[in-house]
Scaffold this active site. Sequence first.
Site, PDB file in Angstrom:
ATOM      1  N   LYS A   1      12.328 -26.934   7.742  1.00  0.00           N
ATOM      2  CA  LYS A   1      13.512 -26.873   8.606  1.00  0.00           C
ATOM      3  C   LYS A   1      14.279 -28.188   8.488  1.00  0.00           C
ATOM      4  O   LYS A   1      13.679 -29.259   8.480  1.00  0.00           O
ATOM      5  CB  LYS A   1      13.092 -26.630  10.057  1.00  0.00           C
ATOM      6  CG  LYS A   1      12.573 -25.207  10.272  1.00  0.00           C
ATOM      7  CD  LYS A   1      12.545 -24.820  11.725  1.00  0.00           C
ATOM      8  CE  LYS A   1      11.915 -23.451  11.885  1.00  0.00           C
ATOM      9  NZ  LYS A   1      12.843 -22.370  12.070  1.00  0.00           N
TER      10      LYS A   1
ATOM     11  N   ARG B   1       0.812  -1.220   0.000  1.00  0.00           N
ATOM     12  CA  ARG B   1       0.000   0.000   0.000  1.00  0.00           C
ATOM     13  C   ARG B   1       0.841   1.264   0.000  1.00  0.00           C
ATOM     14  O   ARG B   1       0.434   2.293  -0.491  1.00  0.00           O
ATOM     15  CB  ARG B   1      -0.888   0.019   1.244  1.00  0.00           C
ATOM     16  CG  ARG B   1      -2.038  -0.932   1.115  1.00  0.00           C
ATOM     17  CD  ARG B   1      -2.777  -1.063   2.404  1.00  0.00           C
ATOM     18  NE  ARG B   1      -1.978  -1.837   3.356  1.00  0.00           N
ATOM     19  CZ  ARG B   1      -2.496  -2.614   4.286  1.00  0.00           C
ATOM     20  NH1 ARG B   1      -3.781  -2.715   4.414  1.00  0.00           N
ATOM     21  NH2 ARG B   1      -1.731  -3.294   5.109  1.00  0.00           N
TER      22      ARG B   1
ATOM     23  N   ASP C   1      -1.489 -19.046  15.459  1.00  0.00           N
ATOM     24  CA  ASP C   1      -0.224 -18.620  14.868  1.00  0.00           C
ATOM     25  C   ASP C   1       0.793 -19.762  14.770  1.00  0.00           C
ATOM     26  O   ASP C   1       1.459 -19.916  13.757  1.00  0.00           O
ATOM     27  CB  ASP C   1       0.369 -17.461  15.695  1.00  0.00           C
ATOM     28  CG  ASP C   1       1.592 -16.843  15.034  1.00  0.00           C
ATOM     29  OD1 ASP C   1       1.655 -16.823  13.797  1.00  0.00           O
ATOM     30  OD2 ASP C   1       2.498 -16.386  15.758  1.00  0.00           O
TER      31      ASP C   1
ATOM     32  N   LYS D   1       0.743 -18.842   6.207  1.00  0.00           N
ATOM     33  CA  LYS D   1      -0.159 -19.123   7.305  1.00  0.00           C
ATOM     34  C   LYS D   1      -0.378 -17.840   8.102  1.00  0.00           C
ATOM     35  O   LYS D   1       0.454 -16.952   7.984  1.00  0.00           O
ATOM     36  CB  LYS D   1       0.421 -20.220   8.190  1.00  0.00           C
ATOM     37  CG  LYS D   1       1.900 -19.984   8.515  1.00  0.00           C
ATOM     38  CD  LYS D   1       2.296 -20.466   9.845  1.00  0.00           C
ATOM     39  CE  LYS D   1       1.837 -19.646  10.975  1.00  0.00           C
ATOM     40  NZ  LYS D   1       2.514 -18.392  11.197  1.00  0.00           N
TER      41      LYS D   1
ATOM     42  N   GLU E   1       9.627 -18.801  22.811  1.00  0.00           N
ATOM     43  CA  GLU E   1      10.334 -17.632  22.274  1.00  0.00           C
ATOM     44  C   GLU E   1      10.520 -16.626  23.397  1.00  0.00           C
ATOM     45  O   GLU E   1       9.562 -16.341  24.127  1.00  0.00           O
ATOM     46  CB  GLU E   1       9.507 -16.974  21.162  1.00  0.00           C
ATOM     47  CG  GLU E   1       9.391 -17.804  19.925  1.00  0.00           C
ATOM     48  CD  GLU E   1       8.644 -17.084  18.801  1.00  0.00           C
ATOM     49  OE1 GLU E   1       9.082 -17.173  17.657  1.00  0.00           O
ATOM     50  OE2 GLU E   1       7.622 -16.433  19.093  1.00  0.00           O
TER      51      GLU E   1
ATOM     52  N   HIS F   1       2.796 -25.145  12.958  1.00  0.00           N
ATOM     53  CA  HIS F   1       4.119 -25.655  13.327  1.00  0.00           C
ATOM     54  C   HIS F   1       4.046 -26.794  14.359  1.00  0.00           C
ATOM     55  O   HIS F   1       4.676 -27.830  14.202  1.00  0.00           O
ATOM     56  CB  HIS F   1       4.995 -24.543  13.914  1.00  0.00           C
ATOM     57  CG  HIS F   1       5.089 -23.303  13.064  1.00  0.00           C
ATOM     58  ND1 HIS F   1       4.918 -23.332  11.702  1.00  0.00           N
ATOM     59  CD2 HIS F   1       5.364 -22.016  13.377  1.00  0.00           C
ATOM     60  CE1 HIS F   1       5.064 -22.101  11.222  1.00  0.00           C
ATOM     61  NE2 HIS F   1       5.332 -21.290  12.212  1.00  0.00           N
TER      62      HIS F   1
ATOM     63  N   HIS G   1       6.659 -22.972   7.135  1.00  0.00           N
ATOM     64  CA  HIS G   1       8.117 -23.064   6.984  1.00  0.00           C
ATOM     65  C   HIS G   1       8.750 -24.070   7.942  1.00  0.00           C
ATOM     66  O   HIS G   1       9.890 -24.468   7.752  1.00  0.00           O
ATOM     67  CB  HIS G   1       8.779 -21.680   7.099  1.00  0.00           C
ATOM     68  CG  HIS G   1       8.867 -21.128   8.488  1.00  0.00           C
ATOM     69  ND1 HIS G   1       7.798 -20.596   9.152  1.00  0.00           N
ATOM     70  CD2 HIS G   1       9.919 -21.024   9.339  1.00  0.00           C
ATOM     71  CE1 HIS G   1       8.182 -20.192  10.346  1.00  0.00           C
ATOM     72  NE2 HIS G   1       9.467 -20.430  10.490  1.00  0.00           N
TER      73      HIS G   1
HETATM   74  C1  BG6 Z   1       5.892 -17.740  12.543  1.00  0.00           C
HETATM   75  C2  BG6 Z   1       5.011 -17.113  13.594  1.00  0.00           C
HETATM   76  O1  BG6 Z   1       5.154 -18.589  11.721  1.00  0.00           O
HETATM   77  O2  BG6 Z   1       6.907 -18.479  13.171  1.00  0.00           O
HETATM   78  C3  BG6 Z   1       5.824 -16.264  14.551  1.00  0.00           C
HETATM   79  O3  BG6 Z   1       4.052 -16.303  12.961  1.00  0.00           O
HETATM   80  C4  BG6 Z   1       6.983 -17.043  15.106  1.00  0.00           C
HETATM   81  O4  BG6 Z   1       5.023 -15.760  15.616  1.00  0.00           O
HETATM   82  C5  BG6 Z   1       7.763 -17.698  13.973  1.00  0.00           C
HETATM   83  O5  BG6 Z   1       7.827 -16.141  15.799  1.00  0.00           O
HETATM   84  C6  BG6 Z   1       8.857 -18.601  14.472  1.00  0.00           C
HETATM   85  O6  BG6 Z   1       9.616 -19.032  13.378  1.00  0.00           O
HETATM   86  P1  BG6 Z   1      11.124 -19.452  13.571  1.00  0.00           P
HETATM   87  O7  BG6 Z   1      11.533 -19.999  12.261  1.00  0.00           O
HETATM   88  O8  BG6 Z   1      11.854 -18.203  13.935  1.00  0.00           O
HETATM   89  O9  BG6 Z   1      11.125 -20.445  14.670  1.00  0.00           O
END
Ligand code: BG6
Length: 481
Positions: free
Chosen positions: A184, A44, A237, A150, A218, A242, A180
């Site tokens: 990994k 935007r 999330d 996602k 985290e 994941h 993702h």
């Molecule tokens: C993302 C989430 O998909 O994955 C985030 O939206 C999270 O909240 C992140 O911090 C963690 O990814 P990674 O690869 O840093 O473990």
Amino acid sequence: MSPFVFVLFGATGDLARHKLFPSLFSLFKKSQLGDTFCIVGFSRREIDDAAFREMVRDFLKVSDDDLEWQGFARNIYYQQGMFDEERGYLSLIDRLNTFDKEVGACITRVFYLATPPHNYEAILEHLHTTKLSEGCGQGSNKWTKIAIEKPFGKDLETAKALDMKLSQIFEEKQIFRVDHYLSKETVQNMIAFRFANGIFEPVWNNKFIDHVQVTFAEKKGVEKRGKFFDGVGMLRDVAQNHLLQLVAAVTMEQPLSFSKEDVRDARVKAIQAIECIEAENVKECVVSGQYEGYLREKDVASESDTETFVAMKFGVNTPRFQGVPFYVRAGKNMPTNVVEISIVFIQTCHILFKEFGCPEIGNVLTIRIQPDEGIRMRVIAKRPGSKLALDTVDMKFSYHEEFGGHGADAYEKVLMDIFSGDQMLFNRSDELQSSWEFITKILDGWSATGGTGQKPIVYTPNRWGPKEASDLIERDGRKWL
Ligand code: BG6
């Protein structure tokens, strides 16, 4: 690599800054993007190509005179546009046509949706109505791909609706639903580790496994992502995607082959086997938390009920895992950064050692997804000394020590697989539906009225969530590791 153009929706956002551009630049430096490619940021913000390149340079923290950067920057363009207005898309068509003319062919177009999810519908609609989805040889869509980040929907219904929309515009082979974590190294290694080492298979079941723990922690809070995160929460999330994928990596059966569909079939079956927690059991089996101070974060609603922590217990309905509880937790503002899976084996204190005392927990196999990627096996050993005493020690494998690194970054793998058209490590629609069925029941439980609903419990930052998360596992006579 054949020529391609990568159109990034949400090009000024967090994902572009932290993951996508760093990965694209890294691939460029390794000469993996080929000779002819363009990256077009679509967003935007009212900026031009030059200002966008400056922004990307800032994302990458490189200096202006860095030669590799200069080479990379020449391929970067910007298209301003509102996601729900046709104008930007029409200008994008002109620009993409120019690239095609320069190359003298229809270049593959990859549309990558990295915007907040509520924009997906509008973007897909405009890709469709403007025929951008059909690529330059309009009427034939073989030159386009769509990658979608996602969270894929908000619940089962919205995920189904989004999938329906996608399937009206694209064929399945063009669709890349990104998680993702599947890309990994450590997660990919789970198949090799489990099935290439004959010694694990015989004990990978409920006769030997007491329980499984998955921790996703985290240290950071929501930082600048308040706006995105507050509308999503930890369950959607990271748990829906994941975490359930990490569970599936433990529970899936051996795929028939390493073909894309066989691996995806095995994964889907594993996700389908995760036992749903019915709304009336949610209070007992799921704990949600919110770190103290979350409500003061930028762009977070002042009375938000969004969870920044979730812990849950569930079962997996397969002959192999029947009766083995899974304890899974994920949180922000935790004491440390760690993502790991621990398989805790049944501890049998052999009669030979009973009088000397056995450690409370015996064999534990821990797969460290990150950081310090690796695997460790806790075993019982005799403590040195003249008397017989038992203790636990770790046998360790470290990616860094063995392979001198932790492998390709997950987003590099995501991008390379999209460019080369390999969908193995992307979600299939049935896989997403099953994971949303599981998550939606929990969401229903939380929002239920009449005393069974649930709000997140406030926890102190830098702790492992609320005390109730410990109660969840300790009630069963076990402990978080
Ligand atoms: C993302 C989430 O998909 O994955 C985030 O939206 C999270 O909240 C992140 O911090 C963690 O990814 P990674 O690869 O840093 O473990």
